[in-house]
Design a protein around this motif. Sequence first.
Motif, PDB file in Angstrom:
ATOM      1  N   ILE A   1       0.871  -1.181   0.000  1.00 20.14           N
ATOM      2  CA  ILE A   1       0.000   0.000   0.000  1.00 20.14           C
ATOM      3  C   ILE A   1       0.906   1.228   0.000  1.00 20.14           C
ATOM      4  CG2 ILE A   1      -1.927   1.175   1.099  1.00 20.14           C
ATOM      5  CD1 ILE A   1      -2.570  -1.343   2.623  1.00 20.14           C
ATOM      6  N   GLY A   2       0.867   1.981  -1.093  1.00 21.42           N
ATOM      7  CA  GLY A   2       1.689   3.189  -1.200  1.00 21.42           C
ATOM      8  C   GLY A   2       2.697   3.057  -2.321  1.00 21.42           C
ATOM      9  N   ALA A   3       2.579   3.952  -3.332  1.00 17.55           N
ATOM     10  CA  ALA A   3       3.470   3.884  -4.495  1.00 17.55           C
ATOM     11  C   ALA A   3       4.478   5.027  -4.468  1.00 17.55           C
ATOM     12  CB  ALA A   3       2.642   3.901  -5.779  1.00 17.55           C
ATOM     13  N   GLY A   4       5.047   5.279  -3.293  1.00 23.23           N
ATOM     14  CA  GLY A   4       6.138   6.248  -3.184  1.00 23.23           C
ATOM     15  C   GLY A   4       7.463   5.513  -3.258  1.00 23.23           C
ATOM     16  N   PRO A   5       8.566   6.203  -2.987  1.00 23.57           N
ATOM     17  CA  PRO A   5       9.881   5.559  -3.037  1.00 23.57           C
ATOM     18  C   PRO A   5       9.989   4.346  -2.106  1.00 23.57           C
ATOM     19  CG  PRO A   5      10.136   7.932  -2.892  1.00 23.57           C
ATOM     20  CD  PRO A   5       8.673   7.648  -2.725  1.00 23.57           C
TER      21      PRO A   5
ATOM     22  N   GLY B   1       7.587   2.224  -1.192  1.00 25.08           N
ATOM     23  CA  GLY B   1       6.886   1.102  -1.811  1.00 25.08           C
ATOM     24  C   GLY B   1       7.684   0.551  -2.983  1.00 25.08           C
TER      25      GLY B   1
ATOM     26  N   GLU C   1       3.302  11.774  -5.184  1.00 27.98           N
ATOM     27  CA  GLU C   1       3.558  12.702  -4.062  1.00 27.98           C
ATOM     28  C   GLU C   1       4.938  13.337  -4.214  1.00 27.98           C
ATOM     29  OE1 GLU C   1       1.766  13.790  -1.312  1.00 27.98           O
ATOM     30  OE2 GLU C   1       0.165  12.935  -2.505  1.00 27.98           O
ATOM     31  N   TRP C   2       5.919  12.492  -4.458  1.00 32.31           N
ATOM     32  CA  TRP C   2       7.305  12.962  -4.596  1.00 32.31           C
ATOM     33  C   TRP C   2       7.386  14.017  -5.701  1.00 32.31           C
ATOM     34  CZ3 TRP C   2      12.288  11.515  -2.598  1.00 32.31           C
ATOM     35  CH2 TRP C   2      13.361  11.994  -3.358  1.00 32.31           C
TER      36      TRP C   2
ATOM     37  N   PHE D   1       8.290  18.057  -5.361  1.00 31.85           N
ATOM     38  CA  PHE D   1       9.476  18.604  -6.029  1.00 31.85           C
ATOM     39  C   PHE D   1       9.084  19.702  -7.016  1.00 31.85           C
ATOM     40  CE2 PHE D   1      13.598  16.408  -5.252  1.00 31.85           C
ATOM     41  CZ  PHE D   1      13.197  15.696  -4.135  1.00 31.85           C
TER      42      PHE D   1
ATOM     43  N   LEU E   1       7.874  23.022  -5.300  1.00 35.31           N
ATOM     44  CA  LEU E   1       8.933  23.813  -4.662  1.00 35.31           C
ATOM     45  C   LEU E   1      10.108  24.073  -5.614  1.00 35.31           C
ATOM     46  CD1 LEU E   1       8.945  22.122  -1.122  1.00 35.31           C
ATOM     47  CD2 LEU E   1       8.106  24.408  -1.684  1.00 35.31           C
TER      48      LEU E   1
ATOM     49  N   ARG F   1      18.683  15.979  -2.443  1.00 39.84           N
ATOM     50  CA  ARG F   1      19.630  16.368  -1.411  1.00 39.84           C
ATOM     51  C   ARG F   1      20.574  15.196  -1.107  1.00 39.84           C
ATOM     52  NH1 ARG F   1      17.884  19.119   4.375  1.00 39.84           N
ATOM     53  NH2 ARG F   1      19.866  20.133   4.779  1.00 39.84           N
TER      54      ARG F   1
ATOM     55  N   GLY G   1      -6.484   3.338  -6.242  1.00 38.39           N
ATOM     56  CA  GLY G   1      -7.466   3.526  -5.172  1.00 38.39           C
ATOM     57  C   GLY G   1      -6.775   3.723  -3.834  1.00 38.39           C
TER      58      GLY G   1
ATOM     59  N   ALA H   1       3.378   1.187   3.143  1.00 38.85           N
ATOM     60  CA  ALA H   1       4.391   2.179   2.728  1.00 38.85           C
ATOM     61  C   ALA H   1       3.674   3.504   2.552  1.00 38.85           C
ATOM     62  CB  ALA H   1       5.051   1.721   1.429  1.00 38.85           C
ATOM     63  N   LEU H   2       3.095   3.991   3.644  1.00 38.76           N
ATOM     64  CA  LEU H   2       2.091   5.062   3.569  1.00 38.76           C
ATOM     65  C   LEU H   2       2.662   6.472   3.600  1.00 38.76           C
ATOM     66  CD1 LEU H   2      -0.489   3.573   6.136  1.00 38.76           C
ATOM     67  CD2 LEU H   2      -0.340   3.138   3.685  1.00 38.76           C
TER      68      LEU H   2
ATOM     69  N   ALA I   1      12.644   7.810   7.068  1.00 38.67           N
ATOM     70  CA  ALA I   1      11.801   8.566   6.127  1.00 38.67           C
ATOM     71  C   ALA I   1      12.545   8.905   4.846  1.00 38.67           C
ATOM     72  CB  ALA I   1      11.316   9.852   6.787  1.00 38.67           C
ATOM     73  N   ASN I   2      13.852   8.610   4.794  1.00 41.54           N
ATOM     74  CA  ASN I   2      14.662   8.958   3.617  1.00 41.54           C
ATOM     75  C   ASN I   2      14.870   7.743   2.713  1.00 41.54           C
ATOM     76  OD1 ASN I   2      15.914  10.823   6.029  1.00 41.54           O
ATOM     77  ND2 ASN I   2      15.709  11.883   4.094  1.00 41.54           N
TER      78      ASN I   2
HETATM   79  C1  LIG Z   1      10.525  18.188  -0.599  1.00 43.99           C
HETATM   80  C2  LIG Z   1      11.157  16.887  -0.167  1.00 43.99           C
HETATM   81  C3  LIG Z   1      12.396  16.533  -0.679  1.00 43.99           C
HETATM   82  C4  LIG Z   1      12.994  15.327  -0.267  1.00 43.99           C
HETATM   83  N1  LIG Z   1      14.218  15.014  -0.773  1.00 43.99           N
HETATM   84  C5  LIG Z   1      14.820  13.883  -0.348  1.00 43.99           C
HETATM   85  C6  LIG Z   1      16.119  13.525  -0.857  1.00 43.99           C
HETATM   86  O1  LIG Z   1      16.703  14.215  -1.686  1.00 43.99           O
HETATM   87  N2  LIG Z   1      16.672  12.364  -0.398  1.00 43.99           N
HETATM   88  C7  LIG Z   1      16.057  11.557   0.521  1.00 43.99           C
HETATM   89  O2  LIG Z   1      16.618  10.524   0.906  1.00 43.99           O
HETATM   90  N3  LIG Z   1      14.845  11.880   1.017  1.00 43.99           N
HETATM   91  C8  LIG Z   1      14.220  13.008   0.598  1.00 43.99           C
HETATM   92  N4  LIG Z   1      12.974  13.325   1.090  1.00 43.99           N
HETATM   93  C9  LIG Z   1      12.367  12.449   2.118  1.00 43.99           C
HETATM   94  C10 LIG Z   1      11.668  11.200   1.533  1.00 43.99           C
HETATM   95  O3  LIG Z   1      12.523  10.479   0.683  1.00 43.99           O
HETATM   96  C11 LIG Z   1      10.394  11.531   0.766  1.00 43.99           C
HETATM   97  O4  LIG Z   1       9.496  12.179   1.637  1.00 43.99           O
HETATM   98  C12 LIG Z   1       9.723  10.302   0.159  1.00 43.99           C
HETATM   99  O5  LIG Z   1       8.647  10.714  -0.639  1.00 43.99           O
HETATM  100  C13 LIG Z   1       9.226   9.302   1.211  1.00 43.99           C
HETATM  101  O6  LIG Z   1       8.755   8.184   0.510  1.00 43.99           O
HETATM  102  P1  LIG Z   1       7.538   7.281   1.031  1.00 43.99           P
HETATM  103  O7  LIG Z   1       7.301   6.267  -0.028  1.00 43.99           O
HETATM  104  O8  LIG Z   1       7.818   6.825   2.404  1.00 43.99           O
HETATM  105  O9  LIG Z   1       6.296   8.280   1.134  1.00 43.99           O
HETATM  106  P2  LIG Z   1       5.464   9.039  -0.012  1.00 43.99           P
HETATM  107  O10 LIG Z   1       6.333   9.475  -1.118  1.00 43.99           O
HETATM  108  O11 LIG Z   1       4.674  10.079   0.708  1.00 43.99           O
HETATM  109  O12 LIG Z   1       4.485   7.918  -0.574  1.00 43.99           O
HETATM  110  C14 LIG Z   1       3.470   7.359   0.209  1.00 43.99           C
HETATM  111  C15 LIG Z   1       2.369   6.906  -0.728  1.00 43.99           C
HETATM  112  O13 LIG Z   1       1.412   6.166   0.012  1.00 43.99           O
HETATM  113  C16 LIG Z   1       0.139   6.447  -0.522  1.00 43.99           C
HETATM  114  N5  LIG Z   1      -0.876   6.091   0.474  1.00 43.99           N
HETATM  115  C17 LIG Z   1      -0.988   6.535   1.743  1.00 43.99           C
HETATM  116  N6  LIG Z   1      -2.064   5.981   2.334  1.00 43.99           N
HETATM  117  C18 LIG Z   1      -2.633   5.176   1.413  1.00 43.99           C
HETATM  118  C19 LIG Z   1      -3.790   4.340   1.424  1.00 43.99           C
HETATM  119  N7  LIG Z   1      -4.578   4.232   2.506  1.00 43.99           N
HETATM  120  N8  LIG Z   1      -4.106   3.653   0.296  1.00 43.99           N
HETATM  121  C20 LIG Z   1      -3.321   3.747  -0.812  1.00 43.99           C
HETATM  122  N9  LIG Z   1      -2.213   4.526  -0.859  1.00 43.99           N
HETATM  123  C21 LIG Z   1      -1.886   5.235   0.239  1.00 43.99           C
HETATM  124  C22 LIG Z   1       0.197   7.935  -0.853  1.00 43.99           C
HETATM  125  O14 LIG Z   1      -0.776   8.271  -1.822  1.00 43.99           O
HETATM  126  C23 LIG Z   1       1.630   8.064  -1.381  1.00 43.99           C
HETATM  127  O15 LIG Z   1       1.665   7.921  -2.788  1.00 43.99           O
HETATM  128  C24 LIG Z   1      12.360  14.501   0.678  1.00 43.99           C
HETATM  129  C25 LIG Z   1      11.104  14.871   1.186  1.00 43.99           C
HETATM  130  C26 LIG Z   1      10.514  16.057   0.765  1.00 43.99           C
HETATM  131  C27 LIG Z   1       9.165  16.440   1.337  1.00 43.99           C
END
Ligand SMILES: Cc1cc2nc3c(=O)[nH]c(=O)nc-3n(C[C@H](O)[C@H](O)[C@H](O)COP(=O)(O)OP(=O)(O)OC[C@H]3O[C@@H](n4cnc5c(N)ncnc54)[C@H](O)[C@@H]3O)c2cc1C
Length: 423
Positions: free
Chosen positions: A13-17, A19, A43-44, A48, A51, A57, A122, A152-153, A367-368
């Motif tokens: 669950i979650g298609a960010g980095p 996931g 989201e990523w 980006f 901003l 980074r 969804g 991976a929310l 979180a990175n």
């Molecule tokens: C501006 C910014 C710059 C960053 N730059 C860096 C960098 O250079 N290097 C680094 O290491 N880190 C960086 N980070 C930190 C981190 O890597 C990012 O925040 C990254 O997006 C985290 O990935 P994630 O997959 O955990 O979360 P997210 O990218 O937030 O993805 C989570 C996903 O889960 C989905 N989701 C949540 N709940 C549900 C649900 N109930 N059902 C289905 N889907 C759901 C969301 O829609 C989302 O797509 C940065 C963060 C920010 C905010």
Amino acid sequence: MVLRDVTFDVAIIGAGPAGLAVLSALNGKLSVCVIDAHSWLTEWRGRFAALDIKFLRSESSANPDVFHSGVSEFAMRTGRRLPEFKWRTGRTLPETGLPESRLFEEFCDYLSSSLAHEFVVGTVTSVERATGGYDLTLDTKKVVRARHVVFALGAPGPPNVPEPWKLGPRVVHSSDWRRLGLDCVSSRDAVLVIGGGLSAAQAALKAARKGAKVALCSRRPLATRRFDLPENWPKRGRARLFEFYGTPLAQRAAWVDRERGGGTVPPSYLRELAGVRRVVDVVSEVDATLRVTFHGATEPFDATRVVLATGTTRNCARIPLVRDLVRAFDLPVLDGLPLVDETLRWGHERFTVVGALATLQVGPDAANLTGARRAAEICADDLGVYDIVDEPPRRLPHSNNKFDVLLGDDDDDDDDDSEEGSS
Ligand SMILES: Cc1cc2nc3c(=O)[nH]c(=O)nc-3n(C[C@H](O)[C@H](O)[C@H](O)COP(=O)(O)OP(=O)(O)OC[C@H]3O[C@@H](n4cnc5c(N)ncnc54)[C@H](O)[C@@H]3O)c2cc1C
């Protein structure tokens, strides 16, 4: 209806980095379904773009690919060059420069499209036990069945909105990139940015580039650091990571806060910010016209728009899906975070937590990108598929060292610790 009557081995669950890192670590050995309301890394990309962030980074070796060199290989293959990374010793490491955001996103597109999975659009609204696994119900009414669920929310709680602020049409949190609206800012605007980290700096710079009157307000003078963690965490901070694992669970959240410190900006941003008015003060009041007054000696600021770059709260119970899971499966929570075990399993279920929500077991970079990949490797190992990964050999599991996955292939104690900020 249950999706095509299929039971997936794993639902992510979650298609960010985070996931994507799990999908990469599973490496096609299990049937995987990925669920998100939007396509990979929406989201990523949104953050980006909103901003205007041109470069990551973190170094190129920090990426969701289980093969760490993925971004640099992709850059070479597509005829791009990564900026060189300069060390104080004079050595340069040509493949460890900070990748351009566009290159990183293209690489993630390439990675996700090359890994077998089913993508279901969804938002997951509930998870229930079912024959042979779990039924995940989506807001679209679809139901996905899986034997194992990876959460991976993203952020560990909602945006932090400090007193006296209330979000509204003209007061926006920096994480709300869809509403941030900095593209529409003009020279008629007066933008107050609250926060002392990179998002605050980026928001202030973007508003300034649009010709607005800008003030960047932080509680303490901006601190500078190339990355938002001690340099090269945890590669050269291995001893610190082991210290983290030696810290009792009840003290880990506080340990992580100390280690991460407050917000910081890379040195180059500090130089760029020279032209932006900086205020070190605390807001005391804001009225309906958006006149902002301060506790200290700062003159009131008449804002047309306020950006709160104040981070997120750490309170997973305020994420509706997580709150419901905790209740339904009696899952443990500590200091606002899922209390997962060393394999990132949560409670007695076949649930794995990755990303910021796994901070209590992954550490300060949870979180990175580096933490996301470490969590993914732990998850794949737990699911019995990590040993098919033939690179790097030093991290093969079952070597009786439970910290093996913490050691990267380029984990090299001979390296000089004292790199120079290059961003
Ligand atoms: C501006 C910014 C710059 C960053 N730059 C860096 C960098 O250079 N290097 C680094 O290491 N880190 C960086 N980070 C930190 C981190 O890597 C990012 O925040 C990254 O997006 C985290 O990935 P994630 O997959 O955990 O979360 P997210 O990218 O937030 O993805 C989570 C996903 O889960 C989905 N989701 C949540 N709940 C549900 C649900 N109930 N059902 C289905 N889907 C759901 C969301 O829609 C989302 O797509 C940065 C963060 C920010 C905010």
